[in-house]
Design a protein around this motif. Structure first.
Motif, PDB file in Angstrom:
ATOM      1  N   MET A 372     -12.374 -11.733  45.727  1.00 19.66           N
ATOM      2  CA  MET A 372     -11.655 -12.051  44.060  1.00 19.66           C
ATOM      3  C   MET A 372     -11.082 -10.557  43.589  1.00 19.66           C
ATOM      4  O   MET A 372     -11.762  -9.600  43.987  1.00 19.66           O
ATOM      5  N   SER A 373     -10.446 -10.818  42.741  1.00 23.27           N
ATOM      6  CA  SER A 373     -10.153  -9.712  41.743  1.00 23.27           C
ATOM      7  C   SER A 373      -9.844  -8.405  42.521  1.00 23.27           C
ATOM      8  O   SER A 373      -9.964  -7.322  42.196  1.00 23.27           O
ATOM      9  N   ASN A 374      -9.040  -8.713  43.590  1.00 22.46           N
ATOM     10  CA  ASN A 374      -8.316  -7.688  44.502  1.00 22.46           C
ATOM     11  C   ASN A 374      -9.476  -6.753  45.040  1.00 22.46           C
ATOM     12  O   ASN A 374      -9.114  -5.455  45.367  1.00 22.46           O
ATOM     13  N   VAL A 375     -10.714  -7.192  45.370  1.00 22.22           N
ATOM     14  CA  VAL A 375     -11.689  -6.406  45.991  1.00 22.22           C
ATOM     15  C   VAL A 375     -11.910  -6.982  47.328  1.00 22.22           C
ATOM     16  O   VAL A 375     -12.687  -8.062  47.555  1.00 22.22           O
ATOM     17  N   PRO A 376     -11.273  -6.471  48.410  1.00 23.54           N
ATOM     18  CA  PRO A 376     -11.173  -7.023  49.577  1.00 23.54           C
ATOM     19  C   PRO A 376     -12.476  -7.563  50.313  1.00 23.54           C
ATOM     20  O   PRO A 376     -12.546  -8.344  51.033  1.00 23.54           O
ATOM     21  N   ASN A 377     -13.388  -6.556  50.178  1.00 25.16           N
ATOM     22  CA  ASN A 377     -14.803  -6.961  50.755  1.00 25.16           C
ATOM     23  C   ASN A 377     -15.832  -7.436  50.089  1.00 25.16           C
ATOM     24  O   ASN A 377     -16.862  -7.281  50.209  1.00 25.16           O
ATOM     25  N   ASN A 378     -15.297  -7.930  48.799  1.00 24.68           N
ATOM     26  CA  ASN A 378     -16.317  -8.445  47.936  1.00 24.68           C
ATOM     27  C   ASN A 378     -17.175  -9.621  48.521  1.00 24.68           C
ATOM     28  O   ASN A 378     -16.709 -10.580  49.316  1.00 24.68           O
ATOM     29  N   ARG A 379     -18.557  -9.249  48.349  1.00 25.73           N
ATOM     30  CA  ARG A 379     -19.396 -10.641  49.002  1.00 25.73           C
ATOM     31  C   ARG A 379     -20.175 -11.192  47.674  1.00 25.73           C
ATOM     32  O   ARG A 379     -20.363 -10.588  46.577  1.00 25.73           O
ATOM     33  N   LEU A 380     -20.025 -12.580  47.944  1.00 26.42           N
ATOM     34  CA  LEU A 380     -20.741 -13.412  46.872  1.00 26.42           C
ATOM     35  C   LEU A 380     -22.213 -13.722  47.240  1.00 26.42           C
ATOM     36  O   LEU A 380     -22.405 -14.109  48.303  1.00 26.42           O
ATOM     37  N   TRP A 381     -23.082 -13.528  46.334  1.00 27.45           N
ATOM     38  CA  TRP A 381     -24.579 -13.597  46.508  1.00 27.45           C
ATOM     39  C   TRP A 381     -24.869 -14.996  45.453  1.00 27.45           C
ATOM     40  O   TRP A 381     -25.031 -14.740  44.276  1.00 27.45           O
ATOM     41  N   THR A 382     -25.551 -16.165  45.708  1.00 30.41           N
ATOM     42  CA  THR A 382     -26.123 -16.733  44.877  1.00 30.41           C
ATOM     43  C   THR A 382     -27.354 -17.308  45.252  1.00 30.41           C
ATOM     44  O   THR A 382     -27.774 -18.398  44.625  1.00 30.41           O
ATOM     45  N   TYR A 383     -28.252 -16.489  45.928  1.00 26.79           N
ATOM     46  CA  TYR A 383     -29.329 -16.912  46.288  1.00 26.79           C
ATOM     47  C   TYR A 383     -30.430 -16.661  45.064  1.00 26.79           C
ATOM     48  O   TYR A 383     -30.237 -16.094  43.993  1.00 26.79           O
TER      49      TYR A 383
END
Length: 609
Positions: A372-383
């Motif tokens: 997202m937001s043009n951050v190629p390696n962004n990882r989503l954490w929802t734990y």
């Protein structure tokens, strides 16, 4: 993203004016003088563009006043709120589905039909306009009249067919507008006739395709006819499985498929990129255009981008369409087999491993890469850690543990310009009918008439594009030698995954009369991924992005599956009578010739006739 929104480009290309906006500012497109409309192709096109704007579906396929069709009405997302949802809870009353419309209002269904009928009538009486130009204009109007009536019929069954403008001024004229309901079969016949007329005069491809992006084509009219007759053949309208209805559906859907393929329609190679090609998109069949304009006159922005991004601030997203665990489980493994039947091992903890590639392109989950937001390696954490979500400091986080990322722009989409501050200006177009649906409508109709080999071909091609493995039998995970009933089930399962969050699942379950058996008695399931309390590195929050995701889950997470706590009022309780909603009492009070549907108070109308 460049935009070719039809209302503006059609006007500009036809009329050399200094300002498009000035004309639209000064012209009431809904009330243009009939003589002007019939005598001037430019003004006729302006009025037709008004009809487009009134009738094109919104993002997600929302065309009903009641808003039916969103993910919250099925296991895609379930009801993500504690307030009452009458549909899910079995509490719908006679006056709750108001799409029929009673008020003298240009924006309700019959008001829109009146506008279309007036346009058709005015043009038909015009002796001046070139016949070819006139027929192309009429054809587009016929398409939208068919569209409006189809949307009514799928809600209520047969409705009054009004095909000419009515004059309700004066007592006699008003009483003349009291029309009884036509039978459902009569409505289907008329809708089919309108679509035949549209297809007869519409081009396969418009001249200057870029300037006419979004205009209805011959293939679009044939595809809508195929969808209509597939509904008419499905158990909602065809509970006794009459073969002639399946044959009509097969003929229509094969004709749509053949016409579209002859004109170059085909699947986009990358499932994730379906939405990000405009003019020249080989998968787009029936499209609503959006733009990125910030101006008052031309602005028509898509709300999809902003509504689906995580709800971290007012400009970044609304956190809508949160996938349920049930939807996550619906995806097959990458060999096309169901979890548990595949050669690939499945566990709830490693739910993301070795799944159908469409899973990664649709569902955002804890630890996934989501640029997202043009951050190629962004990882989503929802734990969760110590009982609190780590997502956004435990504020405005996903209640199911997942997000929908279908059709959301990312840095891997060529030309993506969206960041957290301008998602409200998304111009991503909505494809109400894409070629994949034409293929699956054709497959289902072929199964209906026993042509299972043709159904296999279409299913295999859909799965091949998805990236599912062919297997040694080249069946892409499909069972060999399926029966007709098994093929129907396989196609419905494929539609659930292929069209996830595209507003199709509710209508598929409804036309197959599967709402109760699929959903009733459940609240849906949410997932909570918890960080272990022991053995976790002190720097986990900063080192987790560099770890292999499978190792992170195996070593540091546990998973808990619980009922959807937000839907706290009651379990789902769809009622059988919801397959044909009640005509609003106010409409019946206004028109003494209307009869109510069977199953509702004083119901005497059989919507199956």
């Amino acid at each position: 993203m460049k935009k070719k929104y039809i209302l503006w480009t059609a006007l500009c290309s036809m009329f050399a004016l200094a300002s498009c906006e000035s004309v639209l500012d000064k012209t009431d497109l809904g009330a243009a003088d009939p003589d002007l409309v019939s005598g001037d192709s430019v003004l006729a096109n302006l009025s037709l563009n008004y009809i487009y704007n009134q009738n094109l579906p919104d993002w997600g396929g929302y065309t009903t006043i009641s808003g039916l069709g969103s993910s919250t009405y099925t296991e895609e997302s379930y009801n993500q709120g504690s307030s009452q949802n009458k549909y899910l809870e079995g509490a719908i009353a006679e006056n709750d589905v108001t799409d029929f419309g009673t008020a003298l209002n240009a924006t309700n269904n019959y008001g829109k039909i009146r506008t279309i009928n007036s346009f058709i009538s005015d043009l038909q009486q015009n002796p001046k306009m070139d016949a070819g130009a006139k027929n192309r204009l009429l054809a587009q109007a016929y398409f939208f009249r068919a569209w409006r009536y189809f949307e009514l019929v799928k809600l209520y069954g047969g409705v009054p067919l009004v095909l000419t403008p009515q004059n309700a001024v004066g007592i006699e004229n008003r009483e003349a507008t009291f029309l009884p309901r036509n039978t459902t079969s009569q409505c289907v016949k008329q809708i089919s006739a309108d679509l035949d007329s549209a297809a007869k005069y519409l081009p396969a491809t418009w001249a200057s395709p870029a300037a006419n992006w979004g205009r209805i084509t011959k293939g679009g009219a044939l595809a809508l006819k195929g969808r209509l007759l597939l509904y008419a053949a499905s158990p909602q309208f065809n509970p006794t499985d009459v073969n002639t209805k399946w044959q009509a559906s097969y003929d229509a859907n094969k004709a749509a498929y053949d016409a579209l393929t002859a004109n170059g329609s085909k699947l986009i190679a990358d499932y994730a990129k379906i939405w990000f090609t405009e003019s020249g998109n080989t998968e787009a069949v029936f499209v609503t255009g959006y733009n990125i304009s910030v101006g008052d006159q031309q602005r028509r922005n898509s709300g999809w981008e902003a509504s689906n991004r995580p709800k971290y601030s007012t400009v970044s997203g609304g956190g809508s369409n949160l996938p349920s665990w049930d939807m996550v489980k619906a995806y097959p493994m990458k060999d096309g087999k169901k979890p548990g039947d595949s050669k690939y091992a499945y566990s709830d903890l490693l739910f993301f491993k070795d799944r159908d590639p469409r899973f990664e392109k649709t569902i955002a989950y804890n630890g996934c890469t989501w640029p997202m937001s043009n951050v190629p390696n962004n990882r989503l954490w929802t734990y969760y850690a110590a009982g609190k979500s780590v997502e956004n400091g435990g504020v405005n986080f996903s209640f199911t543990g997942f997000y929908c990322k279908k059709a959301l722009q990312t840095s891997d989409v060529a030309g993506s310009t969206l960041d957290q501050s301008n998602t409200i200006y998304s111009g991503t177009d909505w494809q109400e009918i894409r070629f994949a649906e034409v293929m699956l409508n054709y497959a289902e109709s072929a199964a209906g008439v026993g042509k299972l080999d043709e159904a296999y071909t279409q299913l295999i091609n859909i799965r091949k594009r998805a990236g599912i493995e062919a297997g040694s039998d080249n069946l892409y995970g499909l069972k060999a030698n399926m029966s007709r009933a098994e093929m129907f089930k396989a196609i419905l399962d494929e539609r659930q995954v292929e069209f996830a969050f595209e507003g199709k699942r509710f209508w598929d379950l409804r036309r197959w009369r599967l709402l109760e058996s699929t959903l009733n008695g459940s609240k849906g399931t949410k997932v909570q991924i918890n960080l272990k309390t022991t053995g976790v590195p002190a720097d986990f929050a900063t080192s987790r992005d560099g770890m292999k995701l499978e190792d992170v889950y195996t070593n540091y997470f546990t998973i808990a599956l619980t009922p959807n706590a937000l839907m706290s009022r009651t379990a789902i309780n769809y009622l059988p009578k919801y397959y044909f909603f009640a005509i609003p009492t106010s409409a019946i009070d206004n028109n003494p010739l209307l009869k109510q549907n069977d199953g509702w108070t004083n119901g005497a109308f059989n919507p199956l006739e």
